[in-house]
Design a protein around this motif. Sequence first.
Motif, mmCIF file in Angstrom:
data_model
loop_
_atom_site.group_PDB
_atom_site.id
_atom_site.type_symbol
_atom_site.label_atom_id
_atom_site.label_comp_id
_atom_site.label_asym_id
_atom_site.label_seq_id
_atom_site.Cartn_x
_atom_site.Cartn_y
_atom_site.Cartn_z
ATOM 1 N N ASN A 112 47.949 36.473 35.646
ATOM 2 C CA ASN A 112 46.878 35.640 36.478
ATOM 3 C C ASN A 112 45.727 36.347 37.113
ATOM 4 O O ASN A 112 44.376 35.801 37.473
ATOM 5 N N VAL A 113 46.033 37.578 37.634
ATOM 6 C CA VAL A 113 44.995 38.243 38.483
ATOM 7 C C VAL A 113 44.377 39.330 37.634
ATOM 8 O O VAL A 113 43.480 39.979 38.211
ATOM 9 N N ILE A 114 44.838 39.461 36.407
ATOM 10 C CA ILE A 114 44.193 40.801 35.775
ATOM 11 C C ILE A 114 42.834 40.704 35.483
ATOM 12 O O ILE A 114 42.010 41.523 35.888
ATOM 13 N N LYS A 119 37.340 42.697 36.634
ATOM 14 C CA LYS A 119 35.777 42.377 36.934
ATOM 15 C C LYS A 119 35.369 42.878 38.648
ATOM 16 O O LYS A 119 34.518 43.362 38.706
ATOM 17 N N MET A 120 36.621 42.663 39.424
ATOM 18 C CA MET A 120 36.444 43.205 40.956
ATOM 19 C C MET A 120 36.100 44.842 40.723
ATOM 20 O O MET A 120 35.119 45.467 41.263
ATOM 21 N N VAL A 124 32.186 45.311 40.859
ATOM 22 C CA VAL A 124 31.804 45.235 42.510
ATOM 23 C C VAL A 124 32.110 46.758 43.025
ATOM 24 O O VAL A 124 31.360 47.339 43.812
ATOM 25 N N VAL A 125 33.162 47.058 42.764
ATOM 26 C CA VAL A 125 33.456 48.516 43.212
ATOM 27 C C VAL A 125 32.682 49.634 42.777
ATOM 28 O O VAL A 125 32.153 50.586 43.339
ATOM 29 N N SER A 126 32.276 49.643 41.352
ATOM 30 C CA SER A 126 31.179 50.469 40.969
ATOM 31 C C SER A 126 30.140 50.052 41.678
ATOM 32 O O SER A 126 29.164 51.234 41.965
ATOM 33 N N GLU A 127 29.542 48.926 41.752
ATOM 34 C CA GLU A 127 28.486 48.780 42.405
ATOM 35 C C GLU A 127 28.221 49.242 43.770
ATOM 36 O O GLU A 127 27.253 49.722 44.197
ATOM 37 N N ILE A 128 29.289 49.024 44.700
ATOM 38 C CA ILE A 128 29.364 49.480 45.845
ATOM 39 C C ILE A 128 29.132 50.935 45.872
ATOM 40 O O ILE A 128 28.370 51.554 46.995
ATOM 41 N N HIS A 129 29.768 51.661 45.122
ATOM 42 C CA HIS A 129 29.461 53.125 44.869
ATOM 43 C C HIS A 129 28.039 53.438 44.551
ATOM 44 O O HIS A 129 27.652 54.482 45.102
ATOM 45 N N ASN A 130 27.658 52.894 43.521
ATOM 46 C CA ASN A 130 26.220 53.372 43.137
ATOM 47 C C ASN A 130 25.179 53.055 44.242
ATOM 48 O O ASN A 130 24.184 53.744 43.982
ATOM 49 N N VAL A 153 33.938 39.381 49.437
ATOM 50 C CA VAL A 153 32.830 40.017 48.830
ATOM 51 C C VAL A 153 32.587 39.502 47.389
ATOM 52 O O VAL A 153 31.579 39.300 46.942
ATOM 53 N N PHE A 154 33.453 39.602 46.765
ATOM 54 C CA PHE A 154 33.500 39.082 45.248
ATOM 55 C C PHE A 154 32.932 37.671 45.189
ATOM 56 O O PHE A 154 32.260 37.374 44.381
ATOM 57 N N ASN A 155 33.838 36.670 46.043
ATOM 58 C CA ASN A 155 33.389 35.403 45.943
ATOM 59 C C ASN A 155 31.888 35.192 46.295
ATOM 60 O O ASN A 155 31.203 34.405 45.806
ATOM 61 N N MET A 156 31.299 35.739 47.387
ATOM 62 C CA MET A 156 30.162 35.681 47.870
ATOM 63 C C MET A 156 29.115 36.093 46.751
ATOM 64 O O MET A 156 28.051 35.388 46.691
#
Length: 395
Positions: A112-114, A119-120, A124-130, A153-156
Amino acid sequence: MLDAIIDTILDHIEINQNGMRNGIRGSYGVAHPEYPDAVGNEIIANIVGIKLAFTPLNEGQKTGWLRRLIPFVNTSWNQGETIADRARLIARFNTLFSKKIVNEDYGEPFANVINFTKKMLWDVVSEIHNLGHNAAPNFIHYCQQVVNAHETVFNMREVLALNGIPATSIYQIIHTFHQNNLGYGDLCETNVIEVHKMMAKAPPAGGFGGLVAWGPGNYHTVNENKKGHFLKHVLNADPQGKNLNWNDEMRRWWAQLNIQVTLATLNQHMPGNALVLANAGRFVDNNTPLAMNEVVPLMNALHGQMSDAFKDHMYTTYGAAYEQIALNIGLNLINPAVCSDAAHQKISISGRDNGGYQGDVFVVGRIKNGVLGISSCYFAEDINERLNRVVLWPL
């Protein structure tokens, strides 16, 4: 090799290594493919932040966690990434959010969370680091202070993007909160759009110039809103059917606006009305204005039965003065602040009068159709209760 990967992870965990290693190997069987060396011992060792991540788990839980982690790392996300890419993103996630990416807390079934997890990590993690936010003090502080910061952060980001606002705007919002020493707890996906709008109109420490005009509020137009709130607070005749919680507010407005209503006025605009006839004794005579102590009893008696002609007469005669009082206060608010409702959905500016009206008049402003304007103006039964708001930032 699978054995080498397991051994590398287990080297960092103070538990029965042989028992866990055999349990993990046994769960796959002899036909399970061996894992390529590209994963690398160092990457796998960094994936978990193991000493902290495993602290509350018993041996059985740790075994289950590893059983999930290994195939998750080995399964393609269809982004052209390598196993090493996936492992590095998991390591970055755990470092940034102090979490273990695959854990027992999510519950069953794990599938259910895969999709969320992929996507997270990838988005998101890639974006934060980039963008370098992983090293920015404001974002690090946010991640340390907010429970489940990764989900928030993901939801916002998702909500911003769905409303045509760049998803990366969330990092500027977080930066502004940090820069102005604001609490993060009331910032969430249900109000982030309104927060984004309000920051453009009345930013923290931005030199707030007051509420300079009426807005549409909870009506379609400005004029509807002005009339609607006059009728609600002065006559308890809200067009939207909301009753006053404190009926003595009417008496306060009648005194403030110097409202003069005679029995002749009522008979002119409500001719032959049985309720008017029944309450005629509240008047001294046909032409003497109603005494202030009779305002609330009369309005209560006429509640729901006032003619449109009477309401129109009252608004035409006294509405402009009511609206001007709201403007006078809006320009010189005391204790102005951007606030959220308890449900974290509606964002508004509110404050009290500066003492000209005994400090008891409360004015609220909201953004609608891109315009910040006065939404409502009323005497508060307890002004201190009104000022006990969920404040996002003072103005």
